[in-house]
Scaffold this motif. Structure first.
Motif, PDB file in Angstrom:
ATOM      1  N   ALA A   1       0.903  -1.252   0.165  1.00 21.84           N
ATOM      2  CA  ALA A   1      -0.007   0.074   0.129  1.00 21.84           C
ATOM      3  C   ALA A   1       0.862   1.210  -0.106  1.00 21.84           C
ATOM      4  O   ALA A   1       0.681   2.260  -0.775  1.00 21.84           O
ATOM      5  CB  ALA A   1      -0.867  -0.071   1.033  1.00 21.84           C
ATOM      6  N   PHE A   2       2.018   1.260   0.928  1.00 23.06           N
ATOM      7  CA  PHE A   2       2.949   2.429   0.983  1.00 23.06           C
ATOM      8  C   PHE A   2       3.488   2.636  -0.608  1.00 23.06           C
ATOM      9  O   PHE A   2       3.463   3.746  -0.964  1.00 23.06           O
ATOM     10  CB  PHE A   2       4.057   2.118   1.640  1.00 23.06           C
ATOM     11  CG  PHE A   2       5.129   3.095   1.771  1.00 23.06           C
ATOM     12  CD1 PHE A   2       4.767   4.172   2.395  1.00 23.06           C
ATOM     13  CD2 PHE A   2       6.302   2.943   1.027  1.00 23.06           C
ATOM     14  CE1 PHE A   2       5.934   5.134   2.340  1.00 23.06           C
ATOM     15  CE2 PHE A   2       7.305   3.876   1.078  1.00 23.06           C
ATOM     16  CZ  PHE A   2       7.124   5.035   1.704  1.00 23.06           C
ATOM     17  N   PHE A   3       4.087   1.493  -1.340  1.00 17.48           N
ATOM     18  CA  PHE A   3       4.466   1.815  -2.444  1.00 17.48           C
ATOM     19  C   PHE A   3       3.478   2.079  -3.629  1.00 17.48           C
ATOM     20  O   PHE A   3       3.782   3.225  -4.419  1.00 17.48           O
ATOM     21  CB  PHE A   3       5.043   0.418  -3.055  1.00 17.48           C
ATOM     22  CG  PHE A   3       6.377   0.124  -2.384  1.00 17.48           C
ATOM     23  CD1 PHE A   3       7.416   0.831  -2.380  1.00 17.48           C
ATOM     24  CD2 PHE A   3       6.481  -1.114  -1.794  1.00 17.48           C
ATOM     25  CE1 PHE A   3       8.658   0.618  -1.800  1.00 17.48           C
ATOM     26  CE2 PHE A   3       7.710  -1.692  -1.044  1.00 17.48           C
ATOM     27  CZ  PHE A   3       8.719  -0.767  -1.098  1.00 17.48           C
ATOM     28  N   SER A   4       2.197   1.551  -3.551  1.00 17.25           N
ATOM     29  CA  SER A   4       1.457   2.087  -4.670  1.00 17.25           C
ATOM     30  C   SER A   4       0.884   3.580  -4.237  1.00 17.25           C
ATOM     31  O   SER A   4       0.813   4.388  -5.240  1.00 17.25           O
ATOM     32  CB  SER A   4       0.162   1.092  -4.285  1.00 17.25           C
ATOM     33  OG  SER A   4       0.435  -0.164  -4.740  1.00 17.25           O
ATOM     34  N   GLY A   5       0.584   3.957  -3.102  1.00 13.52           N
ATOM     35  CA  GLY A   5       0.343   5.412  -2.924  1.00 13.52           C
ATOM     36  C   GLY A   5       1.470   6.272  -3.042  1.00 13.52           C
ATOM     37  O   GLY A   5       1.071   7.478  -3.380  1.00 13.52           O
ATOM     38  N   SER A   6       2.560   5.903  -2.744  1.00  9.81           N
ATOM     39  CA  SER A   6       3.772   6.735  -3.000  1.00  9.81           C
ATOM     40  C   SER A   6       3.910   6.963  -4.460  1.00  9.81           C
ATOM     41  O   SER A   6       4.116   8.141  -4.813  1.00  9.81           O
ATOM     42  CB  SER A   6       5.009   6.127  -2.554  1.00  9.81           C
ATOM     43  OG  SER A   6       4.813   6.312  -1.177  1.00  9.81           O
ATOM     44  N   GLU A   7       3.628   6.047  -5.349  1.00  9.84           N
ATOM     45  CA  GLU A   7       3.639   6.034  -6.659  1.00  9.84           C
ATOM     46  C   GLU A   7       2.778   7.069  -7.299  1.00  9.84           C
ATOM     47  O   GLU A   7       3.298   8.211  -7.913  1.00  9.84           O
ATOM     48  CB  GLU A   7       3.588   4.860  -7.486  1.00  9.84           C
ATOM     49  CG  GLU A   7       3.638   5.015  -8.873  1.00  9.84           C
ATOM     50  CD  GLU A   7       3.218   3.611  -9.516  1.00  9.84           C
ATOM     51  OE1 GLU A   7       3.324   3.587 -10.803  1.00  9.84           O
ATOM     52  OE2 GLU A   7       3.164   2.555  -8.926  1.00  9.84           O
ATOM     53  N   THR A   8       1.486   6.892  -6.778  1.00  6.56           N
ATOM     54  CA  THR A   8       0.446   7.857  -7.291  1.00  6.56           C
ATOM     55  C   THR A   8       0.682   9.385  -6.725  1.00  6.56           C
ATOM     56  O   THR A   8       0.263  10.296  -7.423  1.00  6.56           O
ATOM     57  CB  THR A   8      -0.894   7.175  -6.749  1.00  6.56           C
ATOM     58  OG1 THR A   8      -1.067   6.097  -7.129  1.00  6.56           O
ATOM     59  CG2 THR A   8      -2.176   8.115  -7.153  1.00  6.56           C
ATOM     60  N   ALA A   9       1.042   9.610  -5.547  1.00  9.57           N
ATOM     61  CA  ALA A   9       1.102  10.840  -5.056  1.00  9.57           C
ATOM     62  C   ALA A   9       2.312  11.497  -5.811  1.00  9.57           C
ATOM     63  O   ALA A   9       2.097  12.990  -6.012  1.00  9.57           O
ATOM     64  CB  ALA A   9       1.436  10.717  -3.323  1.00  9.57           C
ATOM     65  N   LEU A  10       3.411  10.663  -5.723  1.00  9.27           N
ATOM     66  CA  LEU A  10       4.679  11.584  -6.505  1.00  9.27           C
ATOM     67  C   LEU A  10       4.668  11.745  -7.853  1.00  9.27           C
ATOM     68  O   LEU A  10       5.307  12.461  -8.517  1.00  9.27           O
ATOM     69  CB  LEU A  10       5.959  10.741  -6.162  1.00  9.27           C
ATOM     70  CG  LEU A  10       6.278  10.871  -4.770  1.00  9.27           C
ATOM     71  CD1 LEU A  10       7.294   9.690  -4.190  1.00  9.27           C
ATOM     72  CD2 LEU A  10       6.577  12.229  -4.156  1.00  9.27           C
ATOM     73  N   THR A  11       3.416  10.894  -8.445  1.00  5.53           N
ATOM     74  CA  THR A  11       3.354  11.544  -9.903  1.00  5.53           C
ATOM     75  C   THR A  11       2.154  12.449 -10.161  1.00  5.53           C
ATOM     76  O   THR A  11       2.025  12.901 -11.225  1.00  5.53           O
ATOM     77  CB  THR A  11       2.947   9.840 -10.802  1.00  5.53           C
ATOM     78  OG1 THR A  11       2.017   9.280 -10.287  1.00  5.53           O
ATOM     79  CG2 THR A  11       4.345   9.132 -10.862  1.00  5.53           C
ATOM     80  N   ALA A  12       1.021  12.455  -9.112  1.00  4.18           N
ATOM     81  CA  ALA A  12      -0.100  13.359  -9.481  1.00  4.18           C
ATOM     82  C   ALA A  12       0.322  14.749  -8.733  1.00  4.18           C
ATOM     83  O   ALA A  12      -0.517  15.558  -9.091  1.00  4.18           O
ATOM     84  CB  ALA A  12      -1.241  12.680  -8.949  1.00  4.18           C
ATOM     85  N   ALA A  13       1.465  14.825  -7.750  1.00  7.34           N
ATOM     86  CA  ALA A  13       1.471  16.231  -7.172  1.00  7.34           C
ATOM     87  C   ALA A  13       1.876  17.102  -8.176  1.00  7.34           C
ATOM     88  O   ALA A  13       2.606  16.911  -8.886  1.00  7.34           O
ATOM     89  CB  ALA A  13       2.254  15.863  -6.070  1.00  7.34           C
ATOM     90  N   SER A  14       1.442  18.295  -7.773  1.00  2.00           N
ATOM     91  CA  SER A  14       1.712  19.624  -8.508  1.00  2.00           C
ATOM     92  C   SER A  14       3.358  20.121  -7.896  1.00  2.00           C
ATOM     93  O   SER A  14       3.381  20.314  -7.043  1.00  2.00           O
ATOM     94  CB  SER A  14       0.917  20.665  -8.176  1.00  2.00           C
ATOM     95  OG  SER A  14       1.451  21.836  -8.846  1.00  2.00           O
ATOM     96  N   ARG A  15       4.144  20.115  -9.066  1.00  5.63           N
ATOM     97  CA  ARG A  15       5.463  20.616  -8.646  1.00  5.63           C
ATOM     98  C   ARG A  15       5.430  21.827  -8.523  1.00  5.63           C
ATOM     99  O   ARG A  15       6.439  22.642  -7.570  1.00  5.63           O
ATOM    100  CB  ARG A  15       6.464  20.288 -10.004  1.00  5.63           C
ATOM    101  CG  ARG A  15       6.443  18.855 -10.312  1.00  5.63           C
ATOM    102  CD  ARG A  15       7.673  18.496 -11.361  1.00  5.63           C
ATOM    103  NE  ARG A  15       8.977  19.092 -11.028  1.00  5.63           N
ATOM    104  CZ  ARG A  15       9.989  19.019 -11.635  1.00  5.63           C
ATOM    105  NH1 ARG A  15       9.807  18.532 -13.234  1.00  5.63           N
ATOM    106  NH2 ARG A  15      10.924  19.414 -11.168  1.00  5.63           N
ATOM    107  N   ALA A  16       4.605  22.668  -8.865  1.00  4.22           N
ATOM    108  CA  ALA A  16       4.396  24.145  -8.568  1.00  4.22           C
ATOM    109  C   ALA A  16       3.885  24.460  -7.137  1.00  4.22           C
ATOM    110  O   ALA A  16       4.535  25.359  -6.347  1.00  4.22           O
ATOM    111  CB  ALA A  16       3.180  24.839  -9.441  1.00  4.22           C
ATOM    112  N   ARG A  17       3.197  23.848  -6.642  1.00  2.00           N
ATOM    113  CA  ARG A  17       2.925  23.561  -5.219  1.00  2.00           C
ATOM    114  C   ARG A  17       3.824  23.246  -4.511  1.00  2.00           C
ATOM    115  O   ARG A  17       4.103  23.772  -3.203  1.00  2.00           O
ATOM    116  CB  ARG A  17       1.354  22.720  -4.776  1.00  2.00           C
ATOM    117  CG  ARG A  17       0.324  23.351  -5.405  1.00  2.00           C
ATOM    118  CD  ARG A  17      -0.965  22.633  -5.044  1.00  2.00           C
ATOM    119  NE  ARG A  17      -2.194  23.047  -5.760  1.00  2.00           N
ATOM    120  CZ  ARG A  17      -3.326  22.530  -5.604  1.00  2.00           C
ATOM    121  NH1 ARG A  17      -3.585  21.551  -4.927  1.00  2.00           N
ATOM    122  NH2 ARG A  17      -4.279  22.874  -6.144  1.00  2.00           N
TER     123      ARG A  17
END
Length: 423
Positions: A21-37
């Motif tokens: 779950a940690f790996f899956s969530g991390s992958e989604t978060a670090l690819t969907a997060a806004s680099r501007a924010r």
């Protein structure tokens, strides 16, 4: 003893599912997060935001490490579940293990963590970034080897992974702006301004210049009194002076300089030398990019330039106000018309001067007419019709019906435009 081993196995499976779950969530978060924010958080002093930003910059290594870790824990948990169930159900345990682990991995290790990550990607990324950084370092040799193997396989099929096209930041921002407008979070005027700033890098001065047929000039040979009267009647503060032919521009007259000269002479028009107070004209090529011309205006502290073609012929003029209006919309004063060249009729049709630019037409009416092959509304009709149409002829293209209302010689001066409803 067997019961104790079974509970240890179940505990290990739970831990492995949590790691998955940690790996899956991390992958989604670090690819969907806004680099501007994340950049804003980093400027505010968040070290975790800086770590997350660096991880997002090395996207291939990041995803590779997370996928390797995720597959390892999933395979290991499935193997442990199969071994535990074999002790209970015998040979049929493989079927039970497959269904049970598929359900557990799908719900608790994939859908649940990825849903949480997509709801708050930046917050999730800040939490997991330090741990993920260590994982990326640990799995670096494995991910590098895997990436090389993948690159070799792709190259065997004629695909170069390093040549993959990446969407430009400009198009990414434009897409985000259009999406926010479609969702109702961004007003049309704000969308137009943001889009116009992005368009500056794609436009040249010929796209927004005032065409030479619309330039208001003053004849330097006129008697001073008549020349002053024409300048006073003009809505513009800067006007080109010509001598003999209109193409022979000898200077640019500023209304304030003219007023000072008349005042210094005590109102004696006969002594007025207009040529002496005129500024020398500034010529710029029609191919000059709009953002370059904006910087040139600011650097030179000038507001007015004449646009010439490759043969040195005057094509039109460009002002600082023209460029600013491309960003903020029409800047109107007491001498401007409310909407120059456009008039909405009671039946919903629009009377459009042939010289109105397509960009102004799109912005005013929220249309989407192309401006690649033509700059003005008349030019678009001629380009699409492949002829110079007569008065009364009508054409429908790009969802708009254009009818020629007035024409002077070979020039279309007035069009009647009606938006066609589409199913």
């Amino acid at each position: 003893m067997m019961d104790w081993d079974l509970w240890l196995t179940v505990g290990a499976i739970i831990v492995l599912l949590a790691m998955s779950a940690f790996f899956s969530g991390s992958e989604t978060a670090l690819t969907a997060a806004s680099r501007a924010r994340l950049m804003q958080f980093e400027k505010q002093g968040s070290r975790r935001a800086g770590t997350a930003s660096k991880l997002m910059e090395m996207r291939e290594r990041l995803i590779g490490a997370l996928l390797v870790g995720n597959n390892l824990v999933n395979i290991l948990s499935s193997a442990l579940a199969t071994q535990a169930l074999l002790q209970i159900f015998g040979d049929t345990a493989i079927v039970y293990a497959t269904f049970i682990m598929t359900a557990l991995v799908l719900v608790f290790s994939e859908v649940l963590p990825k849903t949480l990550a997509i709801l708050r990607p930046e917050a999730f990324a800040l939490v997991v970034a330090p741990v993920v950084r260590v994982i990326v370092i640990i799995f670096a040799p494995v991910t590098n080897l895997v990436n090389r193997i993948v690159a070799l396989i792709l190259r065997a099929f004629g695909v170069r992974a390093d040549m993959a096209s990446v969407q430009s930041a400009r198009e990414e921002i434009r897409g985000a702006v259009d999406l926010q407008h479609a969702d109702g979070a961004l007003h049309k005027s704000d969308r137009d301004r943001l889009g116009a700033i992005l368009d500056l890098a794609e436009l040249d001065v010929s796209d927004v210049m005032v065409h030479r047929t619309r330039i208001r000039m003053l004849d330097v040979a006129l008697p001073p009194a008549e020349l002053v009267a024409e300048a006073a009647a003009s809505p513009y503060t800067r006007m080109p002076l010509f001598e003999g032919e209109s193409d022979n521009i000898v200077g640019i007259l500023h209304a304030k300089d003219l007023l000072r000269a008349v005042q210094s002479l005590g109102g004696d028009m006969d002594k007025l030398n207009v040529r002496a107070i005129a500024k020398p004209p500034w010529y710029v090529p029609e191919s000059t990019m709009l953002h370059d011309q904006l910087n040139a205006f600011l650097k030179k502290k000038a507001h007015f330039a004449l646009v010439i073609d490759e043969y040195g012929e005057v094509m039109g003029l460009i002002t600082l106000e023209d460029i600013i209006e491309e960003i903020v919309g029409e800047i109107e004063d007491e001498y401007d018309n409310e909407v120059e060249g456009l008039r909405v009729e009671p039946d919903g049709s629009v009377l459009v001067d042939g010289s109105v630019s397509i960009r102004d037409l799109n912005r005013a009416l929220d249309w989407d007419l192309p401006d690649d092959e033509a700059t003005t509304a008349a030019g678009l009709v001629i380009h699409e019709a492949q002829m110079i149409p007569d008065v009364g002829q009508a054409f429908t293209f790009h969802g708009v019906k254009f009818e020629v209302a007035e024409r002077e010689r070979n020039r279309i001066t007035l069009l009647k435009a009606t938006r066609q409803e589409t199913e």
